[in-house]
Motif scaffolding. Structure first.
Motif, short mmCIF file in Angstrom:
data_model
loop_
_atom_site.label_atom_id
_atom_site.label_comp_id
_atom_site.label_asym_id
_atom_site.label_seq_id
_atom_site.Cartn_x
_atom_site.Cartn_y
_atom_site.Cartn_z
N LYS A 1 0.85 -1.19 0.00
CA LYS A 1 0.00 0.00 0.00
C LYS A 1 0.88 1.24 0.00
O LYS A 1 1.75 1.39 0.86
CB LYS A 1 -0.93 0.00 1.22
CG LYS A 1 -1.87 1.19 1.27
CD LYS A 1 -2.85 1.06 2.41
CE LYS A 1 -3.88 -0.01 2.14
NZ LYS A 1 -4.96 -0.03 3.15
N ASN B 1 1.90 4.77 0.80
CA ASN B 1 1.55 5.70 1.87
C ASN B 1 2.71 6.66 2.06
O ASN B 1 3.49 6.56 2.99
CB ASN B 1 1.26 4.94 3.17
CG ASN B 1 0.85 5.88 4.28
OD1 ASN B 1 0.42 7.00 4.05
ND2 ASN B 1 0.98 5.41 5.51
N GLN C 1 -3.05 4.60 0.18
CA GLN C 1 -3.68 5.32 1.27
C GLN C 1 -4.39 6.54 0.69
O GLN C 1 -3.99 7.09 -0.34
CB GLN C 1 -2.65 5.79 2.29
CG GLN C 1 -2.11 4.68 3.18
CD GLN C 1 -3.12 4.17 4.17
OE1 GLN C 1 -3.69 3.11 3.98
NE2 GLN C 1 -3.35 4.91 5.23
N GLU C 2 -5.44 6.98 1.35
CA GLU C 2 -6.28 8.04 0.79
C GLU C 2 -5.48 9.31 0.51
O GLU C 2 -5.68 9.97 -0.52
CB GLU C 2 -7.44 8.33 1.74
CG GLU C 2 -8.40 9.36 1.20
CD GLU C 2 -9.64 9.50 2.05
OE1 GLU C 2 -10.53 10.26 1.66
OE2 GLU C 2 -9.72 8.85 3.11
N CYS D 1 -2.12 9.60 0.12
CA CYS D 1 -0.71 9.28 -0.15
C CYS D 1 -0.08 10.26 -1.13
O CYS D 1 1.15 10.35 -1.19
CB CYS D 1 -0.60 7.86 -0.68
SG CYS D 1 -1.36 7.60 -2.29
N TRP E 1 -12.78 4.53 0.29
CA TRP E 1 -12.18 3.53 1.17
C TRP E 1 -13.18 3.17 2.28
O TRP E 1 -13.24 3.84 3.31
CB TRP E 1 -10.90 4.05 1.80
CG TRP E 1 -9.76 4.13 0.86
CD1 TRP E 1 -8.79 3.19 0.67
CD2 TRP E 1 -9.44 5.21 -0.02
NE1 TRP E 1 -7.89 3.61 -0.27
CE2 TRP E 1 -8.26 4.85 -0.72
CE3 TRP E 1 -10.03 6.44 -0.30
CZ2 TRP E 1 -7.68 5.68 -1.67
CZ3 TRP E 1 -9.45 7.27 -1.24
CH2 TRP E 1 -8.29 6.89 -1.91
N SER F 1 -12.77 7.35 6.28
CA SER F 1 -11.41 6.82 6.24
C SER F 1 -10.67 7.12 7.55
O SER F 1 -9.78 6.37 7.93
CB SER F 1 -10.65 7.41 5.06
OG SER F 1 -10.62 8.82 5.14
N LYS G 1 -8.43 4.43 9.75
CA LYS G 1 -7.07 4.56 10.26
C LYS G 1 -7.02 4.38 11.77
O LYS G 1 -6.16 3.73 12.32
CB LYS G 1 -6.51 5.94 9.88
CG LYS G 1 -6.35 6.13 8.38
CD LYS G 1 -5.94 7.55 8.07
CE LYS G 1 -5.90 7.80 6.56
NZ LYS G 1 -5.61 9.20 6.25
N SER H 1 1.67 -3.79 9.40
CA SER H 1 1.37 -3.09 8.15
C SER H 1 2.42 -3.39 7.11
O SER H 1 3.60 -3.44 7.40
CB SER H 1 1.30 -1.58 8.38
OG SER H 1 1.19 -0.88 7.18
N SER I 1 2.19 -1.46 4.35
CA SER I 1 2.11 -0.26 3.52
C SER I 1 3.44 0.46 3.55
O SER I 1 4.20 0.37 4.50
CB SER I 1 1.00 0.67 4.03
OG SER I 1 1.30 1.11 5.33
N GLY J 1 4.16 2.70 6.56
CA GLY J 1 3.19 2.54 7.64
C GLY J 1 3.50 1.36 8.52
O GLY J 1 4.33 0.53 8.25
#
Length: 812
Positions: free
Chosen positions: A138, A140, A163-164, A166, A455, A793, A797, A807, A809, A812
């Motif tokens: 992911k 991020n 990630q939303e 990122c 998300w 979202s 988180k 994670s 990501s 992350g």
């Protein structure tokens, strides 16, 4: 001001002496090249190959860069080859010491997880970042990447999602490439990319133009010596009398500077105000040749580090404006790739290294409509006619907001409207205020919340290590059903033959029924409607039982109280059970062409209906309101409707699919039948006569083992569909067939993947569902994942942080 390159070289040698290190020949060679560039009055840039360095080379070079004067080196490029012994933390320190002079960073698969995390959190001041990383799933990136205008993540084979926020740290990013990644979700992808205000060029695949001879057209302004390389034509066709070998542009042995220089010259050809001059000697199909010319260098892919295909990005002094792109006869022409069907496009272009998202139906149109600032997608320029067609296609096949809302509303605004209208008393102007039901506001709230984020909240129910009695048990769910009247309860059956009633909100076991050696995998579960404390459970070994959870097990001892249990005659190789609307009868089907009818009150099997299909019957379902009507689905490609009052000797009607049917179910009001056949063939039929109402047009994968299951959500407003070879659940409007969202499942560990084994819409909460997800590795692991499409979202988180899950990501 003069640039003292020899002085810089001497400073490096002196630093090596202080640290008792031999000077690196690679560094000395780079400084000599910079001196030559200076003498030629070219951009004085220093190129450093990280794979030529060792840890002992770090300190002398670090000292030089920390004291670098503005008058010495104008730009520094850092490149990495196939292998590197230099520690990632040292490479990061070098990059940050170079600071604003850092231009190109080409890392390939250089960094480990810790260095990637550090890179993403602290950022880099470079202008171009080429990062092929196989150890993050992911994206991020939260650090400062203020200078970056080109980002290449090609061949990052584990990258699946974003990630939303990122890309919030990259306000100047203009070009992004993600070929041969595992990105597959159109909705989360475009939602993340929409945060990039400067993005004009995007690539998830390389389109290579070709004709019957495999030819591509390039300009006579690009000249090079021909070289032979396997997999490519030895000789390329030419325009203007000059033959060009494209491999020369992307030669792995060329320096980064040479590649940059080649790309500049070719990009100048492509982004040219005078298009006519490029096709003076070409055929009448000038637009097609011009488009072909645009593709040529973006698709011959010998090395991910060559980073081909960008239009003008290497001219750091004078960035080429995409506004200068012109096309011949734009309004009149119907030739070229941009107005052709996909089948015609495939005849003229070949896709190289596509990411999975490219195989989504109407992918190109969706991207163009969702990202209106884009000017180039997958090396193909976006024309006005492309945008117009994309807009039409988007409206036909996709739903931007639930319930066909035109625009996203603020929740506060919806509440205010509801309060104002509810507070008005009837009067002479009341006719101007048409009656608005509570359902209208409910749908408005849903549209606002679903539209706020791509998300949704995915929350696996914690059933591993659940305390049952005095011991902790881990369950392997195989089937599940929501309770018909209690919104907090669901029941699931396990691969080990257990039946567990669970409060899915508090994640506590309410009732536990062990297998006691009587059951194998529980494949059939159905609650009684008028007696909701009772349920029917059937296993694949044919065992059929009715349980009353009011006589549930003593959780303290873990021993089940058998009072209230009814055992029925076995139905061999059972796969499905379903109770009728009056709780009087239930049906069972399995790996046979027969269906058995049982009387619940007496516990007797009343009848076996034989040869109802030509192949085995996967699912049998009673109607929700008529106690005698039921439907069957079979791998013989037929869905059939039956009526017990006719002693089902003949079906009321038969509806045939193109592939074997996996399941069928009634809409909550019995108006429709939802039939799901192998490999995403999902159709909605009129229950009265079996006529086709909607074909949802979900793209097939080509797998004959991709078993698809679909159910209703929000009453009959939406359908959810998932398949056992895919990790995605599709949400479609049941009235128009338009796709609202795709929801992707992600495994928790590196190298893990999930697929959809079963799913159900939550009957009590709008835009909520649960998915029975199975891991491909290990093969026996399954879990129930709750999905809330209305959750923000931020809550996702916060929830993930609270769960402290590992994670994968980036950063992350």
């Amino acid at each position: 001001m003069s640039i003292d390159i020899p002085g810089l070289r001497q400073r490096y040698i002196d630093s090596c002496k202080r640290h008792d290190v031999l000077p690196s020949n690679a560094i000395l060679s780079g400084l000599c090249k910079a001196e030559v560039k200076k003498a030629r009055h070219e951009l004085c840039s220093l190129e450093i190959f990280l794979h030529h360095l060792k840890d002992v080379d770090f300190l002398p070079l670090f000292d030089v860069f920390t004291q670098l004067d503005n008058s010495e080196i104008e730009a520094v490029d850092l490149c990495n080859g196939s292998s590197c012994t230099l520690k990632g933390e040292y490479a990061l320190k070098l990059m940050r010491a170079i600071n604003q002079k850092l231009r190109v960073v080409d890392l390939q698969d250089f960094f480990g997880k810790s260095s990637l995390r550090d890179l993403s959190k602290k950022g880099l001041p470079c202008q171009m970042l080429i990062l092929m990383a196989s150890n993050f799933r992911k994206l991020n990136m939260s650090g400062q990447f203020m200078q970056i205008h080109t980002l290449n993540l090609d061949f990052s084979s584990s990258l699946t999602s974003f990630q939303e926020d990122c890309f919030a740290c990259m306000p100047n990013l203009m070009r992004l490439s993600m070929c041969e990644t595992r990105i597959s979700n159109l909705w989360t992808t475009t939602a993340a990319l929409s945060k990039l205000p400067s993005l004009v060029e995007l690539r998830f695949q390389n389109w290579l133009c070709c004709n019957d001879s495999g030819s591509c057209f390039v300009s006579s302004s690009v000249k090079s010596n021909r070289k032979t390389d396997s997999g490519l034509p030895k000789k390329n066709p030419y325009v203007g009398g000059v033959s060009v070998d494209l491999r020369e542009l992307l030669d792995q042995n060329s320096s980064t500077e040479q590649v940059l220089r080649n790309m500049v010259s070719l990009s100048e050809l492509i982004v040219n105000n005078d298009v006519q001059s490029m096709s003076e000697d070409s055929s009448d199909d000038s637009e097609t040749e011009y488009l072909n010319c645009q593709q040529v260098y973006g698709n011959m892919e010998p090395s991910p580090t060559a980073f081909p295909g960008w239009h003008g990005q290497f001219d750091f002094q004078n960035e080429v404006s995409f506004d200068t792109l012109q096309y011949q006869n734009e309004e009149e022409s119907t030739k070229g790739a941009f107005t052709q069907d996909n089948a015609d496009l495939a005849m003229n272009y070949i896709s190289y290294h596509p990411s999975p998202v490219c195989f989504e139906k109407h992918y190109r149109e969706y991207m163009i409509a969702s990202l209106p600032r884009l000017k180039v997608l997958d090396n193909l320029p976006i024309r006005k006619s492309d945008k117009e067609r994309a807009s039409v296609t988007y409206l036909e096949h996709f739903e931007h907001l639930p319930y066909r809302r035109k625009k996203k509303e603020c929740v506060v605004s919806i509440l205010k409207k509801r309060e104002v209208k509810a507070g008005r008393s009837p009067g002479r102007n009341s006719s101007c205020l048409p009656g608005i039901s509570q359902n209208f506001y409910t749908k408005s709230f849903c549209a606002a919340k679903v539209g706020s984020s791509a998300w949704p909240l995915l929350h696996p129910i914690s059933i591993s290590g659940t305390l049952v009695g005095d011991e902790r048990r881990s369950f392997r769910p195989r089937q599940f059903e929501y309770h018909p009247t209690d919104c907090s309860l669901m029941v699931f059956g396990t691969l080990d033959g257990e039946v567990v009633v669970l409060n899915h909100e508090s994640e506590t076991v309410i009732s536990y029924i062990p297998s006691l050696g009587a059951m194998n995998s529980v494949l059939g579960l159905c609650w009684l409607k008028r007696h909701p404390s009772k349920l029917i459970a059937g296993s694949d070994n044919g065992s059929l039982k009715l349980y009353d959870i009011q006589h549930r097990s003593q959780i303290i001892t873990g021993v089940y109280n058998s009072v209230g249990t009814v055992t029925f005659d076995e139905f061999d190789q059972l796969t499905s059970v379903h109770v009728n609307s009056t709780d009087e009868l239930f049906l069972a089907s399995g790996y046979s062409r027969n269906v058995a009818l049982y009387d619940i009150s007496s516990g007797r099997r009343l009848q076996v209906f034989t040869d109802m299909h030509r192949e085995h019957i996967n699912v049998v379902k009673f109607a929700n309101h008529s106690p005698s009507i039921f439907a069957t689905s079979s791998f013989d490609q037929d869905v059939k409707m039956w009526d017990l009052r006719q002693k089902p000797l003949r079906a009321c009607y038969t509806a045939t699919s193109n592939k074997g049917n996996v399941m069928v179910c009634f809409s909550p009001d019995d108006h429709y039948l939802l039939a799901s056949a192998v490999d995403n063939e999902v159709r909605q039929l009129l229950a009265v006569d079996g006529r086709l109402h909607l074909n949802f047009g979900i793209a097939p994968t080509g797998s004959t083992q991709n078993y698809t299951r679909s159910y209703y959500m929000n009453g009959r407003d939406y359908i959810i569909s998932g398949s056992c070879d895919e990790h995605v659940v599709r949400v479609c409007c049941a009235q128009t067939g338009r796709r609202l969202r795709d929801i992707s499942l992600e495994g928790k560990g590196s190298g893990t993947s999930m697929y959809v084994q079963s799913l159900r819409g939550d009957p009590f909460q709008e835009f909520n569902m649960s998915i029975l997800a199975a891991y491909t590795r290990p093969s026996t692991r399954t879990e129930i994942v709750k999905v809330n499409m209305l959750a923000s979202s931020d809550y996702v988180k916060e929830h993930n942080h609270r769960q402290s899950r590992p994670s994968n990501s980036m950063g992350g």
